[in-house]
Motif scaffolding. Structure first.
Motif, PDB file in Angstrom:
ATOM      1  N   ALA A  48      48.552  38.332  31.386  1.00 17.37           N
ATOM      2  CA  ALA A  48      49.015  37.264  32.273  1.00 17.37           C
ATOM      3  C   ALA A  48      49.062  37.770  33.702  1.00 17.37           C
ATOM      4  N   ASP A  49      48.957  36.840  34.646  1.00 16.54           N
ATOM      5  CA  ASP A  49      49.237  37.182  36.030  1.00 16.54           C
ATOM      6  C   ASP A  49      50.715  36.912  36.294  1.00 16.54           C
ATOM      7  N   SER A  50      51.157  37.111  37.526  1.00 15.74           N
ATOM      8  CA  SER A  50      52.583  36.958  37.821  1.00 15.74           C
ATOM      9  C   SER A  50      53.063  35.528  37.602  1.00 15.74           C
ATOM     10  N   LEU A  51      52.235  34.542  37.913  1.00 19.88           N
ATOM     11  CA  LEU A  51      52.617  33.153  37.669  1.00 19.88           C
ATOM     12  C   LEU A  51      52.724  32.867  36.183  1.00 19.88           C
ATOM     13  N   GLY A  52      51.829  33.450  35.385  1.00 20.00           N
ATOM     14  CA  GLY A  52      51.899  33.278  33.937  1.00 20.00           C
ATOM     15  C   GLY A  52      53.130  33.929  33.352  1.00 20.00           C
ATOM     16  N   LEU A  53      53.497  35.113  33.878  1.00 11.64           N
ATOM     17  CA  LEU A  53      54.706  35.785  33.398  1.00 11.64           C
ATOM     18  C   LEU A  53      55.948  34.971  33.738  1.00 11.64           C
TER      19      LEU A  53
ATOM     20  N   VAL B 130      49.340  27.347  27.187  1.00 12.30           N
ATOM     21  CA  VAL B 130      47.939  27.055  26.876  1.00 12.30           C
ATOM     22  C   VAL B 130      47.162  28.362  26.944  1.00 12.30           C
ATOM     23  N   TRP B 131      46.400  28.688  25.895  1.00 10.15           N
ATOM     24  CA  TRP B 131      45.611  29.929  25.870  1.00 10.15           C
ATOM     25  C   TRP B 131      44.299  29.733  26.635  1.00 10.15           C
TER      26      TRP B 131
ATOM     27  N   GLN C  42      39.289  23.941  36.864  1.00  6.98           N
ATOM     28  CA  GLN C  42      39.819  23.314  35.659  1.00  6.98           C
ATOM     29  C   GLN C  42      40.787  24.270  34.957  1.00  6.98           C
ATOM     30  N   VAL C  43      41.877  24.590  35.636  1.00  3.97           N
ATOM     31  CA  VAL C  43      42.906  25.441  35.035  1.00  3.97           C
ATOM     32  C   VAL C  43      43.989  24.525  34.480  1.00  3.97           C
ATOM     33  N   PRO C  44      44.126  24.436  33.163  1.00  3.01           N
ATOM     34  CA  PRO C  44      45.065  23.469  32.583  1.00  3.01           C
ATOM     35  C   PRO C  44      46.523  23.828  32.852  1.00  3.01           C
ATOM     36  N   HIS C  45      47.361  22.826  32.918  1.00  2.00           N
ATOM     37  CA  HIS C  45      48.797  23.024  33.069  1.00  2.00           C
ATOM     38  C   HIS C  45      49.314  23.800  31.859  1.00  2.00           C
ATOM     39  N   GLY C  46      50.047  24.864  32.089  1.00  2.00           N
ATOM     40  CA  GLY C  46      50.547  25.693  30.996  1.00  2.00           C
ATOM     41  C   GLY C  46      49.723  26.932  30.725  1.00  2.00           C
ATOM     42  N   PHE C  47      48.570  27.064  31.382  1.00  2.00           N
ATOM     43  CA  PHE C  47      47.743  28.260  31.223  1.00  2.00           C
ATOM     44  C   PHE C  47      48.494  29.461  31.794  1.00  2.00           C
ATOM     45  N   TYR C  48      48.602  30.553  31.014  1.00  2.00           N
ATOM     46  CA  TYR C  48      49.370  31.693  31.487  1.00  2.00           C
ATOM     47  C   TYR C  48      48.562  32.984  31.580  1.00  2.00           C
TER      48      TYR C  48
ATOM     49  N   ASN D 252      45.344  35.339  33.401  1.00  5.33           N
ATOM     50  CA  ASN D 252      45.014  35.698  34.776  1.00  5.33           C
ATOM     51  C   ASN D 252      44.061  34.648  35.354  1.00  5.33           C
ATOM     52  N   ALA D 253      44.518  33.993  36.391  1.00  9.81           N
ATOM     53  CA  ALA D 253      43.732  32.918  37.013  1.00  9.81           C
ATOM     54  C   ALA D 253      43.675  33.144  38.518  1.00  9.81           C
ATOM     55  N   PHE D 254      43.227  34.322  38.902  1.00  6.93           N
ATOM     56  CA  PHE D 254      43.153  34.642  40.321  1.00  6.93           C
ATOM     57  C   PHE D 254      42.010  35.621  40.553  1.00  6.93           C
ATOM     58  N   ALA D 255      41.679  35.791  41.817  1.00  5.45           N
ATOM     59  CA  ALA D 255      40.671  36.783  42.200  1.00  5.45           C
ATOM     60  C   ALA D 255      41.148  37.484  43.463  1.00  5.45           C
ATOM     61  N   TYR D 256      40.911  38.777  43.535  1.00  7.24           N
ATOM     62  CA  TYR D 256      41.125  39.499  44.785  1.00  7.24           C
ATOM     63  C   TYR D 256      39.889  39.297  45.663  1.00  7.24           C
TER      64      TYR D 256
END
Length: 425
Positions: A172-177, A199-200, A307-313, A315-319
């Motif tokens: 998970a990323d920090s938002l997912g945690l 959501v996986w 298309q990142v669904p609500h509840g997805f936990y 890693n959904a980011f990029a440096y």
């Protein structure tokens, strides 16, 4: 804070496994090609400090949180795979797979002989006592075959407590945690289930077939330098010192006074990132022809076309990196660095994330450039760690325990002085 680390002690109970409260699916789940990149394969610690709540006297925060954790794991069962025998395993081409066995999350109860107010007016990283507040259970800190989560709740003499958690970043990323911790917090306050169900769907960040890199990803490139010149290498952290700097509103106004009018609406994070990048480059005295970079994490959540669904936990980011020659960065006014930093956000797109996933597969999940030419700056002020409320109210501080390697964190800190509490910086 540093002086107090030597005068208070922490007594820990034996670590235990907290399993899901109900049976959960026994299955294997693939992580995405964003999740399992090489530089996310580490354990990432966070900490929150909570004051006493008068209406909760007699309530044991460790028991309340442990019970809620068990119930939350019914929904977040991938976190509860067996921790010491292949919880994370590598498949072909170093692809990571989570074995969901439902054994549990590592949990530690502890007591400290100190009150929260004895920690001083300012609670902020780096925390010299972190090894007592988040015990490194032997054999638990590697990326593979180790716990995905480790939690320690340390009770204080005043009735408050300290909550510390260590996350395997590939999960998970920090938002997912924070989404997961909020689920635990809601259940701790007697909710039947989380208001946001997990959501996986890691396949949304899986590489295409065939993979094709269509965007520029400077964070993962070895930056060029002039041959024959000395290069500052920061692959080892032996010479790094962690420091915390508080930027008051007056400080930030002073920095902004050096900017042209068309950049006056830039965010505080953008301004400070540009200032730190430029100042650091000047201090390191690079060869003028060297290429230097600063990378900032840009979330894909909520971005148009994503298309990142609500509840997805996951890693959904990029440096995304801003690059410049050292000469141009140092000799130009601050506005030059700021404009480069601001452009990083505009590069986030669905195609950028697909290209990044493809790069991971084509290049064998390359590491970030970790020489002195590169810097990462992460903003934790809007992640919401301090907002996680287990029933005792919001945290006095919530965020990273400290920095890692060559990363600078821009974090909220509630700081007080003689005339009262200052707003977050």
């Amino acid at each position: 804070m540093a002086k107090l680390s030597a005068v208070f002690s922490v007594k820990r109970q034996e670590p235990e496994l907290v399993p899901p409260a109900k049976p959960t699916p026994r299955e294997s789940k693939y992580l995405s090609d964003i999740d399992d990149q090489d530089r996310l394969r580490f354990q990432f610690p966070f900490i929150m400090f909570y004051p006493d709540h008068p209406s909760l006297q007699g309530k044991d925060p460790a028991i309340v949180i442990k019970d809620a954790l068990s119930k939350a794991l019914v929904h977040y069962y991938p976190f509860a795979g067996y921790p010491f025998a292949g919880r994370l395993r590598e498949g072909p081409n170093r692809k990571l797979v989570v074995d969901c066995t439902g054994e549990g999350v590592l949990f530690i109860e502890a007591d400290a002989d100190i009150r929260l107010d004895q920690l001083g007016d300012t609670i902020r990283p780096p925390f010299p006592c972190c090894e007592d507040l988040l015990f490194d259970v032997p054999g638990s800190s590697n990326a593979l075959g180790c716990p995905l989560l480790l939690i320690q709740v340390t009770r204080l003499k005043c009735g408050g407590f300290i909550f510390a958690v260590r996350l395997n970043h590939v999960m998970a990323d920090s938002l997912g945690l924070v989404q997961f911790l909020n689920s635990v917090a809601e259940i701790a306050k007697r909710a039947d289930k989380p208001s946001v169900l997990p959501v996986w769907k890691r396949e949304i960040f899986t590489s295409r077939d065939p993979p094709q890199v269509t965007c520029q990803h400077d964070t993962y490139n070895k930056l060029t330098h002039t041959t024959g010149t000395k290069v500052n290498n920061m692959d080892s952290d032996n010479n790094l010192v962690q420091k915390c700097f508080f930027f008051s509103q007056k400080d930030i106004r002073s920095i902004r006074s050096h900017l042209p009018p068309h950049l006056s609406t830039s965010s505080t994070f953008e301004v400070l990132t540009a200032c730190i990048w430029r100042s650091r480059t000047v201090a390191l005295d690079h060869n003028p022809d060297e290429i230097v970079s600063v990378s900032c994490p840009v979330t894909a959540r909520g971005k148009q076309g994503m298309q990142v669904p609500h509840g997805f936990y996951g890693n959904a980011f990029a440096y995304i990196a801003a690059v410049s020659s050292a000469k141009l960065l140092c000799e130009n006014p601050l506005g030059y660095a700021l404009e480069l930093v601001k452009r990083t956000k505009t590069r986030m797109s669905e195609e950028y994330m697909k290209s990044l996933a493809d790069l991971m597969v084509i290049k064998g999940r390359p590491k970030w450039d970790t020489t002195a030419r590169s810097l990462l700056v992460a903003d934790t002020t809007k992640v919401g760690f301090e907002k996680v409320d287990f029933g005792w109210g919001e945290a006095v501080y919530g965020g990273p325990i400290g920095s890692i390697d060559f990363t600078v964190y821009y974090a909220n800190a509630r700081c007080r002085n003689k005339i009262g509490r200052k707003p977050p910086c």
